[in-house]
Structures are given as structure tokens and as C-alpha cells.
Design a protein around this motif. Structure first.
Motif, mmCIF file in Angstrom:
data_model
loop_
_atom_site.group_PDB
_atom_site.id
_atom_site.type_symbol
_atom_site.label_atom_id
_atom_site.label_comp_id
_atom_site.label_asym_id
_atom_site.label_seq_id
_atom_site.Cartn_x
_atom_site.Cartn_y
_atom_site.Cartn_z
ATOM 1 N N ALA A 94 78.973 -50.749 50.155
ATOM 2 C CA ALA A 94 77.953 -51.258 51.078
ATOM 3 C C ALA A 94 77.829 -50.356 52.300
ATOM 4 O O ALA A 94 76.720 -50.120 52.809
ATOM 5 N N THR A 95 78.970 -49.831 52.779
ATOM 6 C CA THR A 95 78.955 -48.916 53.928
ATOM 7 C C THR A 95 78.236 -47.623 53.577
ATOM 8 O O THR A 95 77.428 -47.107 54.365
ATOM 9 N N GLN A 96 78.554 -47.090 52.404
ATOM 10 C CA GLN A 96 77.903 -45.850 51.981
ATOM 11 C C GLN A 96 76.390 -46.030 51.891
ATOM 12 O O GLN A 96 75.626 -45.182 52.349
ATOM 13 N N ILE A 97 75.969 -47.148 51.318
ATOM 14 C CA ILE A 97 74.530 -47.396 51.166
ATOM 15 C C ILE A 97 73.868 -47.536 52.535
ATOM 16 O O ILE A 97 72.825 -46.928 52.813
ATOM 17 N N GLU A 98 74.468 -48.331 53.411
ATOM 18 C CA GLU A 98 73.873 -48.559 54.727
ATOM 19 C C GLU A 98 73.863 -47.271 55.552
ATOM 20 O O GLU A 98 72.871 -46.961 56.237
ATOM 21 N N ALA A 99 74.970 -46.512 55.510
ATOM 22 C CA ALA A 99 75.016 -45.242 56.253
ATOM 23 C C ALA A 99 73.951 -44.280 55.750
ATOM 24 O O ALA A 99 73.281 -43.594 56.540
ATOM 25 N N ASN A 100 73.785 -44.222 54.422
ATOM 26 C CA ASN A 100 72.752 -43.357 53.848
ATOM 27 C C ASN A 100 71.365 -43.790 54.298
ATOM 28 O O ASN A 100 70.522 -42.960 54.660
ATOM 29 N N MET A 101 71.118 -45.098 54.266
ATOM 30 C CA MET A 101 69.802 -45.596 54.662
ATOM 31 C C MET A 101 69.488 -45.245 56.115
ATOM 32 O O MET A 101 68.378 -44.827 56.441
ATOM 33 N N GLN A 102 70.467 -45.434 56.979
ATOM 34 C CA GLN A 102 70.231 -45.134 58.390
ATOM 35 C C GLN A 102 69.956 -43.649 58.612
ATOM 36 O O GLN A 102 69.124 -43.284 59.438
ATOM 37 N N ARG A 103 70.642 -42.802 57.863
ATOM 38 C CA ARG A 103 70.383 -41.365 57.976
ATOM 39 C C ARG A 103 68.983 -41.021 57.484
ATOM 40 O O ARG A 103 68.269 -40.229 58.092
ATOM 41 N N LEU A 104 68.608 -41.622 56.352
ATOM 42 C CA LEU A 104 67.282 -41.356 55.790
ATOM 43 C C LEU A 104 66.187 -41.864 56.718
ATOM 44 O O LEU A 104 65.153 -41.216 56.901
ATOM 45 N N GLU A 105 66.392 -43.041 57.318
ATOM 46 C CA GLU A 105 65.396 -43.615 58.227
ATOM 47 C C GLU A 105 65.275 -42.807 59.510
ATOM 48 O O GLU A 105 64.231 -42.840 60.174
ATOM 49 N N ALA A 106 66.334 -42.062 59.857
ATOM 50 C CA ALA A 106 66.310 -41.272 61.098
ATOM 51 C C ALA A 106 65.531 -39.966 60.954
ATOM 52 O O ALA A 106 65.307 -39.272 61.944
ATOM 53 N N CYS A 107 65.129 -39.614 59.735
ATOM 54 C CA CYS A 107 64.397 -38.361 59.510
ATOM 55 C C CYS A 107 62.962 -38.506 60.004
ATOM 56 O O CYS A 107 62.141 -39.188 59.367
ATOM 57 N N ASP A 108 62.648 -37.875 61.118
ATOM 58 C CA ASP A 108 61.288 -37.967 61.656
ATOM 59 C C ASP A 108 60.595 -36.613 61.728
ATOM 60 O O ASP A 108 59.498 -36.493 62.285
ATOM 61 N N THR A 109 61.222 -35.558 61.190
ATOM 62 C CA THR A 109 60.584 -34.244 61.070
ATOM 63 C C THR A 109 60.938 -33.674 59.705
ATOM 64 O O THR A 109 61.906 -34.105 59.058
ATOM 65 N N GLN A 131 62.980 -52.078 49.014
ATOM 66 C CA GLN A 131 61.830 -52.084 49.930
ATOM 67 C C GLN A 131 62.073 -51.144 51.105
ATOM 68 O O GLN A 131 61.162 -50.443 51.551
ATOM 69 N N ARG A 132 63.314 -51.099 51.594
ATOM 70 C CA ARG A 132 63.645 -50.144 52.670
ATOM 71 C C ARG A 132 63.502 -48.707 52.184
ATOM 72 O O ARG A 132 62.982 -47.846 52.893
ATOM 73 N N PHE A 133 63.971 -48.459 50.960
ATOM 74 C CA PHE A 133 63.814 -47.129 50.396
ATOM 75 C C PHE A 133 62.332 -46.760 50.277
ATOM 76 O O PHE A 133 61.943 -45.610 50.488
ATOM 77 N N GLY A 134 61.510 -47.755 49.922
ATOM 78 C CA GLY A 134 60.080 -47.495 49.817
ATOM 79 C C GLY A 134 59.474 -47.073 51.143
ATOM 80 O O GLY A 134 58.650 -46.161 51.202
ATOM 81 N N GLU A 135 59.875 -47.742 52.236
ATOM 82 C CA GLU A 135 59.363 -47.367 53.559
ATOM 83 C C GLU A 135 59.812 -45.957 53.936
ATOM 84 O O GLU A 135 59.058 -45.189 54.537
ATOM 85 N N ILE A 136 61.060 -45.622 53.568
ATOM 86 C CA ILE A 136 61.555 -44.262 53.839
ATOM 87 C C ILE A 136 60.725 -43.242 53.065
ATOM 88 O O ILE A 136 60.330 -42.197 53.601
ATOM 89 N N ALA A 137 60.445 -43.538 51.791
ATOM 90 C CA ALA A 137 59.666 -42.616 50.961
ATOM 91 C C ALA A 137 58.270 -42.411 51.530
ATOM 92 O O ALA A 137 57.731 -41.298 51.524
ATOM 93 N N LYS A 138 57.662 -43.488 52.055
ATOM 94 C CA LYS A 138 56.332 -43.362 52.666
ATOM 95 C C LYS A 138 56.376 -42.458 53.893
ATOM 96 O O LYS A 138 55.475 -41.639 54.109
ATOM 97 N N THR A 139 57.427 -42.619 54.708
ATOM 98 C CA THR A 139 57.580 -41.763 55.892
ATOM 99 C C THR A 139 57.749 -40.307 55.490
ATOM 100 O O THR A 139 57.107 -39.406 56.050
ATOM 101 N N TRP A 140 58.618 -40.072 54.515
ATOM 102 C CA TRP A 140 58.832 -38.706 54.048
ATOM 103 C C TRP A 140 57.547 -38.097 53.489
ATOM 104 O O TRP A 140 57.228 -36.942 53.760
ATOM 105 N N LEU A 141 56.828 -38.888 52.707
ATOM 106 C CA LEU A 141 55.589 -38.401 52.108
ATOM 107 C C LEU A 141 54.596 -37.999 53.198
ATOM 108 O O LEU A 141 53.959 -36.941 53.102
ATOM 109 N N ARG A 142 54.490 -38.833 54.214
ATOM 110 C CA ARG A 142 53.572 -38.521 55.307
ATOM 111 C C ARG A 142 53.970 -37.225 56.023
ATOM 112 O O ARG A 142 53.127 -36.381 56.346
ATOM 113 N N LEU A 143 55.265 -37.052 56.266
ATOM 114 C CA LEU A 143 55.750 -35.861 56.969
ATOM 115 C C LEU A 143 55.536 -34.590 56.145
ATOM 116 O O LEU A 143 55.093 -33.558 56.678
#
Length: 608
Positions: A134-149, A222-234
Motif C-alpha cells: 500500500a505504501t509503494q502504491i501510494e508513494a508512486n501515485m504521489q510522485r506521478l501526480e506531482a509531475c507538472d512538466t 480512477q486516480r491513475f486515469g487523472e494522472i494519465a490525462k495530465t500526462w497526455l495534456r503535457l
């Protein structure tokens, strides 16, 4: 009690059991039957404590852990200290999940990865191991969500915690993001043309993942989907901005073989026709694709598979891979079979080859491999299998070092050629078999397809139209100068033209699209700098110090100079004839009538 439960259970059972024994003695002394029941109850409670104690202690532990979590929020600098006091580390018998443990681990992981990793190692084999994943998954998600460039996206794969233990949708998404990050990282290091092509692949992959999002309802997906949308836009924005810049595409590829279907691959129709004609010959002689380094042999093999008749199955095997480091016959035949199976899966997905394991080969590698070929013949039916063996010279190196026996390996090949009508051999390398000791005794009636420089027509296509709608235009003088400097050698053409694109891209717009002789001359020194690998291979691998001395002496005479045999003999006494013969065979120099010798390629002369 210890044998059935644990040390702690033994202690508790001992205490309660002793109480039960005491009560039993009292009963025997005239006490009530109820004292016996109480004693039995205590005894049972002692042995079963691991089932009821976690439930009893859970509210207390949860309250304590909640206090730790709130303390960590107030004093983040004490996160590591507070984590060590969590009940998961002092009550390893708690079976119920301690919710919130993963949040504390994630917080610690942000500031002190080593401490978090140590804590997760302690938990990984215990009853709270769920918190590690659970820690690995959450840590990964937070890192992925932090990608804004797009730069963040390119770097995040270095921080992700991805393992084979992550299964299901979560594992699929994380591995997908990991791969996309690596692809973006690679793309950003390439020129604009290759960068655009690579980023389009990333965009396609992200869109494909999003198409399947609607059928998955879990919060994590669903969180992964939002991350993918952000990445796609960038990524789309970066690609759109890049394409708006008036930059000349640079399609040239230097230093690596061209893969199947790449635009800058120039077919060699004459060589291809000879290979195809010899392959359908009923006598099935072994073929040798011979040419000096960087003349496009591997690129031709990569693209040959689509040109063969439908009844051919071509398996490309690179001897510079694991086969080159084989320490014995078992390793060699295992890696050869493995490479064949891998090549079949890549180009013929509907074809299934039988497995070949190390255990199968162990008793007698050569015999077991030959028996495996019987199964291959059955698997391919009425097809013909072409085994293309690239850089076979590495096999000769293994013979000389004593790692492999020449008679065993070449004997297998020699036996296959006349006795297995469904097999064809196509060797590729910069040496002929006659140059190598004992090879001619095994490779009989070899037919050679010589690959050398591009024709003038082929060179013009690579220079002026490497891709459709290529914007650069060469003056007649500039085009002739490119071909003079390179002698239409494929790798040098790619390198020189690539540097010309970079030079023109930095010029003012009004002169950017026309290549003059001055541009070609400015790019030539860059080839010597950027294309050092090709020249180093020529200098170190193709000739001994005497051959290098001849080349340096000839190079000192200037461009196009013919150096007489008398001048060479006066400057370099010794066995000049054999050394010149080697340089001629390596196609570095050429005779000019009775006058003497000169370099074949001007850029090679400039290197020396």
C-alpha cells in the motif's frame, strides 16, 4: 505452550495455567466445582491468546497509533522517531490491519527513503505486510501526480518503486507509467524529428490506457486515469509547441543499425536480388554477406525479412549478444536456441517453437540441439528456415580463447547445410572465411554477397530525400562535395548529412534551406568529432601498428594524393606487400594504375 503458539503465549499460558493448577489443588482440598471451571478457563485463555488478544488490544493500539500520526503532523522532523514507536514494530502478533500505517510510511519515505525502506523490510514478512505494498502504491501515485512538466515526466521513472509483486490493474498502470517515463526521457535526448516520432508513441500509449478507464471503477484506477490525462495534456502541448518551431527535421541515424521500415534505410536492390536468388537455389549453399564495418550489413538483414518469399522464415541472430560470451557448449547452444525462439516470436507470432532448456542440453549439448532442430523442422512444416548469423567473427574469437571447440560448433553447421533441406545459412561479417583459420574446411562452396558503398543514385536519395518532403536543397557543388568526402559510405553519409542539418538549423531563415559547399566543409570536422567510434574501430581493430603507420604516411600527402610504392618502401621498410594487401582487403586504400595507392574515402584520410 511455546510449541503450539509462541514465547509470549507460553508465558501467558504458564501464568494462567499455574492459576488453574492452584485452583485445582484448592478444589481437591474441598473447594467448589466452580473453581475447577475457572482454572480450565484460565488455561484455555492462555493457549488461545493469539486469537483474542489482538482484538482486545486493537482499540488501544489504534488510539496510540492515531496519537503518533497527529504528533507527526505537528512535528514532521520527528517522523522517523515516531514511526519506530508504531505498534506494528513492538506488537508483531497483531493480526488486524493497522490502518494509517501506510500514510505514516509514505510521509517518512518523502524525507528519509533509507529509513522507510528499512521499516518496510521489517514489515514485509510480518502480519502487516499489506502496508508495504500500500505504501509503494501510494508513494508512486504521489510522485506521478506531482509531475507538472514534461521534464518531471522524463525523470520520474528513476523514483518509482515498481516490482513484479504489484499485480492486477495497479501493477499494469504503474508499469505503463514507468515505461512512458523512460520513453519520454529517451525522446528528449534525440533530435527534433526523432523526438516527435517517439513522443507520438507515448501519446498513443496514454490514449490507449484511457480508453479502458471507463470499465474500471476502483478509486486507485480512477486516480491513475487523472494522472494519465495530465500526462497526455503535457506531452501533447510539448509536441505541439515543438512542431511550431521552424526547425529542420533531422532523420539521420548514426552508430546503430536501421530497424525494419525506417525511412532512411536505403534498399540495396542488387545485393538483395543476389541473396534472394541464392536462397532459392536447390543446392542451398551457405551465404556470406561481406562488407567492411558500418556499410549497412545489419540494417540490410533487419529489413530483409519483409522481402523474402512467403515460404521463408527468417531468424536474425546477433552473435554480439549473449552468444559472444558463452563459456561452454551448453551456454552457446542454449543462447542460440533462445535467440531463434525470440526472433520467431517477433516476426511470426503464429509460429510456436518447441522449448529448449539448459537441463535438456546438459547431458550432450550438440546432440540435444540437433534433436531440437528435428522438432523445429516439424514445427515449420513446408516452410524454409533462414538462419541469419550476424557478426560471426565473435565466434572465431571464442575458438581462439578456448571457450568453444571449433570442430563441434562448425561441425554442427557443416552437418546442417547438406542434410537439412529446410535450413539455409546467411552469415554476415567484415571478414571472409578464407581469412579465418579452418573455417574454409567447414564452409564449403560459400557464395558471397558483397556490400560496399552506395551507388550514386542511392546516395542522392539519402542526401536529398531521406524522408518525404525533406526541406533541404543542395547545390550541385555541395552534393558532389558530400559524395566526394564520403565516397558514398553509408555511415559517413548519415553522419555528415546529420551534421549539415544541425548547421543549417542554426542559420538565418532566409539561407537555412539551401546547402552550399561551405556548409559541407563546416560539417566535415564535426564528423571526425562525432563519428569517432567508426574511425576508432578502423584504427584499433582493422590494422596493426605497421598498417596504421602506412595509413598515417599516406594521409600526410593530402586529399586525393597518390603515394608511390617506392615512397612507401623508402619510408616503411619491411613486409610491405602483405600489409598493403590487408589494407586493400579492408577497402581502406585502392591502387591507381601503376602510380601507387591512395585512400578510398577522404574523411577516413582526414582521421589519420
Amino acid at each position: 505452550a511455546q510449541r503450539f503458539a509462541s514465547i509470549r503465549a507460553g508465558v501467558i499460558a504458564g501464568i494462567l495455567g499455574s492459576g488453574g493448577l492452584y485452583l485445582g489443588v484448592m478444589l481437591m482440598a474441598g473447594g467448589s466445582i466452580y473453581w475447577v471451571l475457572w482454572g480450565l478457563l484460565f488455561f484455555v485463555l492462555g493457549f488461545s491468546q493469539k486469537y483474542w488478544l489482538p482484538i482486545l488490544s486493537y482499540p488501544i493500539e489504534s488510539a496510540w497509533n492515531l496519537w503518533l500520526y497527529r504528533a507527526q503532523k505537528r512535528h514532521p522532523e520527528r517522523s522517523v522517531e515516531l514511526l519506530s514507536q508504531h505498534s506494528a514494530f513492538w506488537n508483531e502478533h497483531q493480526r488486524l490491519p493497522l490502518r494509517g500505517l501506510e500514510s505514516l510510511l509514505v510521509t517518512v519515505h518523502k524525507d528519509n527513503q533509507s529509513a522507510a525502506q528499512e521499516a518496510m523490510m521489517q514489515l514485509s514478512n510480518g502480519l502487516q505486510s499489506w502496508a508495504v505494498q500500500a505504501t509503494q502504491i501510494e508513494a508512486n501515485m504521489q510522485r506521478l501526480e506531482a509531475c507538472d512538466t514534461i521534464e518531471n515526466i522524463a525523470e520520474v521513472h528513476e523514483e518509482l518503486i515498481v516490482s513484479e509483486q504489484l499485480k492486477g490493474d495497479v501493477g499494469t498502470w504503474l508499469h505503463g507509467f514507468f515505461q512512458s517515463s523512460q520513453e519520454v526521457n529517451t525522446a528528449l535526448k534525440q533530435n527534433s524529428y526523432q523526438q516527435a516520432a517517439a513522443l507520438k508513441v507515448v501519446i498513443k500509449a496514454l490514449k490507449t490506457r484511457l480508453e479502458f478507464l471507463s470499465s474500471k471503477k476502483s478509486a486507485e484506477v480512477q486516480r491513475f486515469g487523472e494522472i494519465a490525462k495530465t500526462w497526455l495534456r503535457l506531452v501533447e502541448k510539448y509536441l505541439d509547441d515543438m512542431l511550431k518551431i521552424q526547425e529542420i527535421p533531422n532523420p539521420y541515424i548514426v552508430g546503430i543499425p536501421l530497424k525494419e521500415g525506417q525511412d532512411v534505410f536505403i534498399p540495396r536492390p542488387q545485393v538483395n536480388k543476389r541473396i534472394e536468388r541464392l536462397l532459392v537455389d536447390r543446392s542451398a549453399p551457405p551465404l556470406l554477406l561481406y562488407g567492411q564495418r558500418r556499410t549497412g550489413k545489419t540494417s540490410l538483414l533487419n529489413n530483409l525479412v519483409k522481402r523474402l518469399p512467403d515460404n521463408f522464415i527468417m531468424l536474425f541472430v546477433d552473435f554480439q549478444g549473449p552468444l559472444s560470451s558463452a563459456q561452454d557448449h551448453l551456454s552457446f547452444f542454449y543462447n542460440l536456441g533462445r535467440a531463434m525462439i525470440k526472433a520467431a516470436k517477433k516476426h511470426y507470432p503464429n509460429l510456436t517453437f518447441p522449448p529448449l532448456t539448459e537441463d535438456t542440453l546438459r547431458s550432450d549439448p550438440a546432440t540435444r540441439f540437433d534433436e531440437w532442430l528435428d522438432e523445429i523442422e516439424e514445427a515449420i512444416g513446408d516452410k524454409i528456415l533462414l538462419l541469419a548469423l550476424d557478426e560471426f567473427i565473435t565466434l572465431d574469437h571464442a575458438f581462439h580463447k578456448g571457450r568453444l571447440e571449433r570442430a563441434t560448433i562448425l561441425g554442427i553447421f557443416r552437418n546442417i547445410i547438406p542434410h537439412r533441406s529446410k535450413f539455409r545459412f546467411l552469415f554476415s561479417g567484415s571478414h571472409t572465411f578464407e581469412e579465418l583459420e579452418h573455417w574454409p574446411n567447414y564452409m564449403i562452396n560459400v557464395q558471397i554477397a558483397h556490400l560496399n558503398y552506395l551507388s550514386e543514385e542511392e546516395a542522392r536519395q539519402l542526401i536529398e530525400q531521406p524522408i518525404k518532403h525533406f526541406p533541404l536543397r543542395y547545390t550541385t557543388e555541395a552534393l558532389e562535395r558530400v559524395m566526394t568526402l564520403t565516397r558514398c559510405q553509408p555511415a559517413l553519409l548519415q553522419s555528415l548529412c546529420g551534421d549539415i542539418v544541425q548547421i543549417k538549423d542554426a542559420q538565418a531563415v532566409y539561407k537555412r534551406l539551401t546547402v552550399e559547399v561551405e556548409d559541407v566543409e563546416a560539417a566535415a570536422p564535426l564528423v571526425l568529432e562525432h563519428g569517432s567510434l567508426l574511425f576508432v574501430e578502423i584504427l584499433e581493430e582493422e590494422n596493426d601498428q605497421h598498417g596504421q603507420a602506412i595509413l598515417r604516411f599516406m594521409a600526410s600527402h593530402g586529399e586525393g594524393a597518390v603515394v608511390s610504392l617506392d615512397a612507401l618502401a623508402a619510408q616503411l621498410p619491411g613486409d610491405l606487400e602483405s600489409r598493403l594487401a590487408l589494407l586493400l582487403r579492408r577497402e581502406l586504400i585502392e591502387p591507381v594504375g601503376d602510380e601507387g595507392y591512395r585512400f578510398q574515402v577522404e574523411l577516413v584520410r582526414r582521421w589519420f
